[in-house]
Design a protein around this motif. Structure first.
Motif, PDB file in Angstrom:
ATOM      1  N   LEU A 189       0.743  -1.191   0.006  1.00 60.60           N
ATOM      2  CA  LEU A 189       0.031   0.255   0.089  1.00 60.60           C
ATOM      3  C   LEU A 189       0.916   1.300  -0.032  1.00 60.60           C
ATOM      4  O   LEU A 189       1.627   1.349   0.955  1.00 60.60           O
ATOM      5  CB  LEU A 189      -0.934  -0.041   1.199  1.00 60.60           C
ATOM      6  N   LYS A 190       0.533   2.393  -0.788  1.00 60.00           N
ATOM      7  CA  LYS A 190       1.316   3.235  -0.862  1.00 60.00           C
ATOM      8  C   LYS A 190       0.661   4.602  -0.382  1.00 60.00           C
ATOM      9  O   LYS A 190      -0.571   4.817  -0.889  1.00 60.00           O
ATOM     10  CB  LYS A 190       1.937   3.630  -2.442  1.00 60.00           C
ATOM     11  N   ILE A 191       1.185   5.563   0.426  1.00 57.78           N
ATOM     12  CA  ILE A 191       0.553   6.625   1.158  1.00 57.78           C
ATOM     13  C   ILE A 191       1.474   7.807   0.512  1.00 57.78           C
ATOM     14  O   ILE A 191       2.383   7.939   0.450  1.00 57.78           O
ATOM     15  CB  ILE A 191       0.719   6.708   2.655  1.00 57.78           C
ATOM     16  N   ALA A 192       0.414   8.713  -0.178  1.00 55.42           N
ATOM     17  CA  ALA A 192       0.888  10.046  -0.724  1.00 55.42           C
ATOM     18  C   ALA A 192       0.984  11.045   0.480  1.00 55.42           C
ATOM     19  O   ALA A 192       0.117  11.065   1.223  1.00 55.42           O
ATOM     20  CB  ALA A 192      -0.057  10.561  -1.697  1.00 55.42           C
ATOM     21  N   THR A 193       2.072  11.891   0.476  1.00 53.98           N
ATOM     22  CA  THR A 193       2.010  12.726   1.607  1.00 53.98           C
ATOM     23  C   THR A 193       3.140  13.922   1.259  1.00 53.98           C
ATOM     24  O   THR A 193       4.011  13.531   0.478  1.00 53.98           O
ATOM     25  CB  THR A 193       2.506  12.099   3.139  1.00 53.98           C
ATOM     26  N   GLY A 246      -6.582  23.996  -0.692  1.00 56.22           N
ATOM     27  CA  GLY A 246      -6.698  23.292  -1.564  1.00 56.22           C
ATOM     28  C   GLY A 246      -5.139  23.026  -2.367  1.00 56.22           C
ATOM     29  O   GLY A 246      -4.834  21.934  -2.749  1.00 56.22           O
ATOM     30  N   LEU A 247      -4.520  23.855  -2.228  1.00 53.08           N
ATOM     31  CA  LEU A 247      -3.053  23.830  -2.959  1.00 53.08           C
ATOM     32  C   LEU A 247      -2.000  22.720  -2.303  1.00 53.08           C
ATOM     33  O   LEU A 247      -1.165  22.475  -2.861  1.00 53.08           O
ATOM     34  CB  LEU A 247      -2.303  25.152  -3.144  1.00 53.08           C
ATOM     35  N   PHE A 248      -2.490  22.582  -1.005  1.00 55.02           N
ATOM     36  CA  PHE A 248      -1.776  21.510  -0.345  1.00 55.02           C
ATOM     37  C   PHE A 248      -2.301  19.908  -0.663  1.00 55.02           C
ATOM     38  O   PHE A 248      -1.535  19.077  -0.229  1.00 55.02           O
ATOM     39  CB  PHE A 248      -1.705  21.602   0.992  1.00 55.02           C
ATOM     40  N   VAL A 249      -3.169  19.741  -1.305  1.00 52.89           N
ATOM     41  CA  VAL A 249      -3.761  18.373  -1.725  1.00 52.89           C
ATOM     42  C   VAL A 249      -3.782  18.112  -3.306  1.00 52.89           C
ATOM     43  O   VAL A 249      -3.839  16.907  -3.546  1.00 52.89           O
ATOM     44  CB  VAL A 249      -5.214  18.125  -1.173  1.00 52.89           C
ATOM     45  N   LYS A 250      -3.898  18.945  -4.039  1.00 52.83           N
ATOM     46  CA  LYS A 250      -3.826  18.553  -5.436  1.00 52.83           C
ATOM     47  C   LYS A 250      -2.763  17.581  -6.053  1.00 52.83           C
ATOM     48  O   LYS A 250      -3.343  16.807  -6.711  1.00 52.83           O
ATOM     49  CB  LYS A 250      -4.054  19.878  -6.384  1.00 52.83           C
ATOM     50  N   GLU A 251      -1.693  17.821  -5.776  1.00 50.14           N
ATOM     51  CA  GLU A 251      -0.686  17.104  -6.206  1.00 50.14           C
ATOM     52  C   GLU A 251      -0.942  15.520  -5.522  1.00 50.14           C
ATOM     53  O   GLU A 251      -1.021  14.533  -6.313  1.00 50.14           O
ATOM     54  CB  GLU A 251       0.797  17.441  -6.011  1.00 50.14           C
ATOM     55  N   LEU A 252      -1.308  15.301  -4.416  1.00 49.77           N
ATOM     56  CA  LEU A 252      -1.576  14.252  -3.781  1.00 49.77           C
ATOM     57  C   LEU A 252      -2.708  13.354  -4.276  1.00 49.77           C
ATOM     58  O   LEU A 252      -2.721  12.228  -4.632  1.00 49.77           O
ATOM     59  CB  LEU A 252      -1.961  14.349  -2.265  1.00 49.77           C
ATOM     60  N   GLU A 253      -3.841  14.183  -4.809  1.00 47.37           N
ATOM     61  CA  GLU A 253      -4.767  13.653  -5.514  1.00 47.37           C
ATOM     62  C   GLU A 253      -4.685  13.309  -6.819  1.00 47.37           C
ATOM     63  O   GLU A 253      -5.061  12.170  -7.209  1.00 47.37           O
ATOM     64  CB  GLU A 253      -6.071  14.780  -5.520  1.00 47.37           C
ATOM     65  N   LYS A 270      -2.827   6.164  -9.865  1.00 43.52           N
ATOM     66  CA  LYS A 270      -2.511   5.110  -9.141  1.00 43.52           C
ATOM     67  C   LYS A 270      -0.997   4.804  -8.646  1.00 43.52           C
ATOM     68  O   LYS A 270      -0.534   3.802  -8.561  1.00 43.52           O
ATOM     69  CB  LYS A 270      -3.177   3.797 -10.175  1.00 43.52           C
ATOM     70  N   ARG A 271      -0.361   5.975  -8.571  1.00 43.98           N
ATOM     71  CA  ARG A 271       0.949   5.755  -7.868  1.00 43.98           C
ATOM     72  C   ARG A 271       0.969   5.898  -6.456  1.00 43.98           C
ATOM     73  O   ARG A 271       1.901   5.388  -5.739  1.00 43.98           O
ATOM     74  CB  ARG A 271       2.004   7.332  -8.419  1.00 43.98           C
ATOM     75  N   ALA A 272      -0.339   6.158  -5.868  1.00 46.96           N
ATOM     76  CA  ALA A 272      -0.539   5.915  -4.661  1.00 46.96           C
ATOM     77  C   ALA A 272      -1.946   5.569  -4.118  1.00 46.96           C
ATOM     78  O   ALA A 272      -2.838   5.604  -5.179  1.00 46.96           O
ATOM     79  CB  ALA A 272      -0.501   7.176  -3.871  1.00 46.96           C
ATOM     80  N   ASP A 273      -2.254   4.859  -3.114  1.00 45.65           N
ATOM     81  CA  ASP A 273      -3.432   4.207  -2.845  1.00 45.65           C
ATOM     82  C   ASP A 273      -4.305   5.244  -1.895  1.00 45.65           C
ATOM     83  O   ASP A 273      -5.628   5.125  -1.960  1.00 45.65           O
ATOM     84  CB  ASP A 273      -3.220   2.848  -2.157  1.00 45.65           C
TER      85      ASP A 273
END
Length: 319
Positions: free
Chosen positions: A4-8, A58-65, A71-74
């Motif tokens: 499982l990969k976590i984007a952060t 919202g600028l803190f989450v767009k790249e993570l989304e 599907k680089r992160a789960d």
């Protein structure tokens, strides 16, 4: 699922949050390999401009989304107060974790409380919500924009750029920096941000396997409270970086929601409060969470009736 990969984000606080969720999942699923996918967001890169002028939190989450879509992160771990009220199609919040202390913390090297600051003192904050409420309480203070991660903000304070700064109690607690807190602001003075202190885990809405994995991390009481707060903010058409405060608590089977909208200069501060039964008096079972969301709309409508829509429209026009 084996991995499982976590984007952060790469900030120390974001990494703490991701590692915290990683540890909890590893405890639940010992055979699961969990990896962190770290990245820098636009909100992390632009540090010389107030957030309200560059698009909000919202600028803190767009790249993570985007990592979720690709599907680089789960999953992605967020401070809920940074998550926009409307999520992109195809994504959902799969878990609302137990809330940490949601208050605002007063941090200073020379003064013990907000009341102790001398007239004209420099107070640093990045939040229009904090600014409008504190200006209402102490109109004599000079509120100065403060950006950067927690360590950067504390360094600016230590370098003498500010007499005091306001940070989230939860962030300082998670980073082991509670000794920097001189006192926590009373919620009557500074009502918290919508979702403040809560972590949320975002994932693809159609990924049933991930959604099942996340279920044990969900904290029902915290979820009910933040759903009420976010419903209020959504109905106000407010973002994450506007002078809107919303805070729900549960006492004796009742959910209470307080909401505020203010002008940035603190000259106007609108307030509304509403409560409703949350537990069935016979079974003590939790009533449908739609009750909490409906209450958020009621509080928002009361604020709109007082003129909140006009205040927010002017702020959007000027930003």
């Amino acid at each position: 699922m084996k991995t499982l990969k976590i984007a952060t984000r790469q900030s120390p606080l974001a990494l703490w949050q991701a590692e915290h969720i990683k540890a909890r999942l590893e405890q639940l699923y010992p055979d699961l390999t969990i990896e962190l996918l770290t990245m820098t967001t636009k909100g992390d890169k632009i540090l010389d401009t107030p957030l309200a002028k560059i698009g909000g939190k919202g600028l803190f989450v767009k790249e993570l989304e985007q990592a979720l879509f690709d599907k680089r992160a789960d999953i992605a771990v967020h401070s809920l107060k940074d998550v926009p009220m409307e999520l992109p199609n195809g994504l959902t919040l799969g878990a609302y974790c137990e809330r940490e202390q949601p208050t605002d913390a007063f941090v200073s090297n020379h003064f013990a409380t907000l009341d102790d600051l001398p007239i004209g003192a420099k107070l640093g904050t990045s939040s229009l919500r904090r600014q409008c409420q504190i200006q209402q309480y102490r109109p004599d203070l000079q509120i100065v924009s403060l950006r950067g991660n927690v360590g950067t903000r504390l360094s600016k304070l230590d370098n003498g750029e500010y007499d005091a700064i306001i940070l989230a109690t939860s962030g300082l607690t998670r980073l082991g920096l509670t000794d920097r807190i001189r006192h926590e602001l009373d919620t009557d003075v500074s009502l918290p941000a919508v979702g403040q202190g809560a972590l949320a885990i975002e994932c693809r809405a159609d990924d049933d396997e991930i959604l099942d994995l996340l279920k044990p991390l969900n904290h029902e009481i915290s979820k009910i409270c933040v759903l009420a707060e976010r419903a209020m903010n959504r109905h106000l058409q407010g973002g994450c970086q506007v002078p809107i405060a919303g805070f729900a608590t549960i006492h004796d089977g009742q959910i209470w929601l307080r909401g505020r909208v203010g002008s940035v200069d603190g000259k106007i501060l609108l307030k509304s409060e509403h409560h409703n039964a949350l537990l069935d008096p016979n079974t003590q079972a939790m009533i449908d969470e739609q009750i909490a969301e409906s209450m958020g709309i009621v509080v928002a409508e009361e604020l709109i009736a007082q003129g909140a829509d006009k205040i927010l429209a002017e702020i959007y026009h000027n930003s």
